[in-house]
Structures are given as structure tokens and as C-alpha cells.
Design an enzyme around this catalytic site. Structure first.
Site, PDB file in Angstrom:
ATOM      1  CE1 TYR A  38      -4.245   1.102  -0.402  1.00 21.36           C
ATOM      2  CE2 TYR A  38      -3.572   2.454   1.728  1.00 21.36           C
ATOM      3  CZ  TYR A  38      -4.540   2.313   0.402  1.00 21.36           C
ATOM      4  OH  TYR A  38      -5.781   3.075   0.171  1.00 21.36           O
ATOM      5  CE  LYS A  93     -20.986 -20.147 -15.479  1.00 23.59           C
ATOM      6  NZ  LYS A  93     -21.983 -20.685 -16.155  1.00 23.59           N
TER       7      LYS A  93
END
Length: 414
Positions: A38, A93
Site C-alpha cells: 500500500y 460459477k
């Protein structure tokens, strides 16, 4: 059934709710790690991507990330139950993408008022992902949505209920016809159903050699013909200039029946009226248009497939969609075109003609499988599907000019 229902609910609820999670792919144990992950380190790839958007593939997970997106208007066979109710299916899925192709996937359920609002929502977030899988969106809106998103997005957009079903159906159908000694160019086809899957299946069969004038499509009102005034533009593509009006009219001497409609709509008497050595793909789930036992009791010369795993020749989308996206993403394809779909058809059908490894037999719970009436489509657990289909799709993307990069060296050959 009550016992199975509880098992399904427990599977989704425990040990923690849902079927997917996010994992970290980089070290994050120390202050130095976090400074790279970060601020301030993250600013460097930001600058690189701002200078060249293609660098998103180099510095982020974009190239291995698929969005599974639905509005919940056609959930499985359950109908329009809304976006949130579709979430278990979309998570499922995502699970299949990861399990079969190593692709990361995020499910997104969209609440919207108009079709254009849905299109704008998806188009606005598309660049986050390497590809977009549309799912469980009802016809005819699904056609408009997919077409618009293909035009607006820079990544491949693929409505699996249409094209996944079509690809596996075409692969199995070409093999079944070969076994029956017939050529797709010559056969007469009856299609029961006129929704997204039916239209896509018939269009792909035409690309594989079927003749449009030899296809008879039926909806709830019977045969789709040129004198009907209630047809949308997609049904009109299959309107025959014919006096035939009923299933019995068109099934007489038909070579092929494809069902993408509902349970028990094909009577045994109709099967008896078909031509010699017919092919029936009864793909309604969980209950097919005709039970295989009944069909075989009428016709011993039959080749039959269903959408179920407990019968031979399962027409299952998982045979293609993970691998199509794998191949498309690995060459940064901008779309999944007809050349890529036909390449997937050929890769899947050719695999069924090869000797089946022991590990596949064990996973399928059978002692032997050999190309023939009871084995025209590979089993979903066949690990050869990933390299074969993904490579075929990637090569087709490069050769048809929709790939963003060249085929990686020795891609899927190791």
C-alpha cells in the site's frame, strides 16, 4: 429430497457462509511488506498504469479476474427471483472458474430499472476485469444486453447461458451425428424452446454446417412460422415458411431433437415418429423433455444426451466456459468471437474420441468409456479439457485478430 435440501443448505452455510473468499497473493507480514503493498509503494504501479493502461495486466490481478454478473431474471429453472437470490448461483460459477481453470472470479448482482441502466452499470466497471461472464438473464433482454456490452467493453463479454450451452451442444451433436452416420448439413432439426439457449444453440449449429431452412423451432404457441405476428426479432430468424404447426407435424422424420424448454414435453409417440438413427438432446434441468429410459424403450437406435450427470452424455456448460475464458484472458482477447467458439467445439468433440485416462474413469465412477452412443461428450472432470480448449481458443483469438498479445510460447503444451 428433504434430506438433499438440508445437505445443500448446510453446504452453503457451514463452516462459514458462501462458497468463495479472497486470498492474498503477496507477503504482508512486515512493515516493509505493507509499505510495498500500500502506501507509499503502491504509487509506483499507479503511475505505470496511468501512463499505459496495458500495465494493469502487469501490476494487478486483472488478467486472471472474471466478473460473474446477473440481474436474477432467469435463475436456473426457478425464474425471476431477483438479483440477491441469484448470488448462490453466481458464487457457484466463481467456484467453477477457480476449480477448473484457476481463474479468480467475483460475483456481482445488479439491481436496475431499465435494460440500459444494467448495460451502463456493467460497462462502467468492465475495465476492472479481464472478462465478463453474464449469467441468468432472461430473453430477449439478454441478447440486447450482451450485444451492447460487446460493443462498449474492451474485454470479452460472454453470456454463458447462450454460448456455453451452444458450444457443448454442438460438440456433442457433431459427434452423435457422426456415430449415427449422418452429416449435419443434411439433417432436419427440431428445437423445443426459443429462449436464449435455444437461439444460440441453433445459430452455432448453423455455423457448424446445419441449414437454417432445416431447423424447426417451437415455443409455447407451437411452431415458429412466417405467418405469426407475435415474434421478436430473434425468433423471426427461425420462422419457417411452412404449414406445420405442432410438434407432431415437425418431428415426423426429423433426425435431431434439441430440447431447451421444460420437463416431459416430448412424448414417446413423437420419438417413434423420428427418422432412423435419431439424436435427442433433452437438456431441461433437472427433469429432461423426455426421460432417457422412456426414449430408449421406443427407439433402440437412439443417441441421447441430457443435462444430468446421472445419465450418459451430459451436456454441461462446465465443459467449456472456464477454458474459453482461460484462453481468452491469456491472450488478452477483446471479445469471444465465432472463430473462438467453433475452435472450442472442435477441441471438445475431438477429446471424446481419444482414450480416456484412468483418473477420469475413477472420477466418473465407471470402468470404461469409449467413443460411441454412450460417450459423445467428454466428462467434466477430464483434466485434458483445460489445455486443449484453452489453447484452441487462444490460437483462434490470435488468428482472428482479437488478441491483444501474441500466443505465449508453448502455451498449454507443457
Amino acid at each position: 429430497m428433504t434430506d438433499f435440501r438440508q445437505k445443500a443448505l448446510d453446504y452453503h452455510a457451514f463452516p462459514k457462509p458462501g462458497k468463495i473468499s479472497v486470498e492474498i497473493s503477496k507477503p504482508a507480514e512486515t512493515a516493509k511488506d505493507l509499505a510495498l503493498a500500500y502506501s507509499p509503494g503502491v504509487a509506483e504501479p499507479v503511475r505505470e498504469i496511468a501512463a499505459d493502461p496495458e500495465n494493469a495486466y502487469k501490476y494487478t490481478a486483472k488478467g486472471n479476474l472474471v466478473a460473474v454478473i446477473s440481474n436474477g431474471t432467469a435463475i436456473l429453472g426457478l425464474g425471476n427471483l431477483g438479483p440477491l437470490a441469484s448470488k448462490p448461483v453466481m458464487e457457484g460459477k466463481a467456484l467453477l472458474f477457480k476449480r477448473f481453470a484457476g481463474l479468480d472470479s467475483i460475483d456481482i448482482e445488479v439491481k436496475h430499472r431499465t435494460t440500459e441502466e444494467f448495460i451502463q452499470t456493467v460497462a462502467a466497471i468492465a475495465d476492472t476485469f479481464g472478462g465478463i461472464n453474464l449469467e441468468d438473464i432472461k430473453a430477449p433482454e439478454c441478447f440486447e444486453i450482451e450485444k451492447a456490452l460487446i460493443e462498449r467493453c474492451n474485454v470479452p463479454v460472454f453470456h454463458d447461458d447462450q454460448h456455453g450451452t451452444a458450444i457443448v451442444t454442438a460438440a456433442g451433436m457433431l459427434n452423435a451425428l457422426e456415430i449415427q452416420g449422418k452429416n449435419i448439413h443434411d439433417v432436419r432439426i427440431v428445437c423445443m424452446g426459443a429462449g436464449a439457449a435455444a437461439v444460440a444453440c441453433m445459430e452455432l449449429l448453423i455455423k457448424c454446417g446445419a441449414q437454417r431452412e432445416n431447423i424447426y423451432m417451437l415455443d409455447r404457441k407451437g411452431v415458429i412460422h412466417t405467418r405469426r405476428d407475435d415474434l421478436n426479432e430473434y425468433k423471426e430468424l427461425f420462422a419457417n415458411n411452412t404449414d406445420k404447426r405442432t410438434l407432431e407435424d415437425v418431428i415426423t422424420d426429423a433426425d435431431v431433437f434439441v430440447g431447451v424448454s421444460g420437463p416431459d414435453v416430448l412424448p414417446a409417440e413423437a420419438v417413434a415418429m423420428m427418422a432412423e438413427k435419431p439424436v435427442i438432446f433433452a437438456c431441461s434441468n433437472p427433469d429432461p423433455e423426455i426421460k432417457p429410459e422412456l426414449a430408449h424403450s421406443v427407439r433402440q437406435d437412439l443417441v441421447m444426451g441430457t443435462g444430468r450427470s446421472d445419465y450418459p452424455n451430459q451436456v454441461n456448460n462446465v465443459l467449456c466456459f472456464p477454458f474459453i475464458f482461460r484462453g481468452a484472458l491469456d491472450v488478452r482477447a477483446s471479445r469471444i468471437n465465432d472463430e473462438m467458439k467453433v475452435a472450442a467445439v472442435e477441441a471438445i468433440r475431438s477429446l471424446a474420441k481419444e482414450p480416456v485416462p484412468q483418473e477420469v474413469l475413477a472420477a466418473a465412477g465407471v470402468e470404461a468409456l469409449e467413443f460411441g452412443k454412450d460417450y459423445v461428450i467428454p466428462k467434466p472432470m477430464d483434466p485434458r479439457l483445460l489445455p486443449r480448449v484453452a489453447r484452441a481458443v487462444a490460437v483462434a483469438a490470435v488468428e482472428s485478430g482479437v488478441a491483444g498479445i501474441e500466443l505465449p510460447a508453448n502455451y498449454m503444451l507443457d
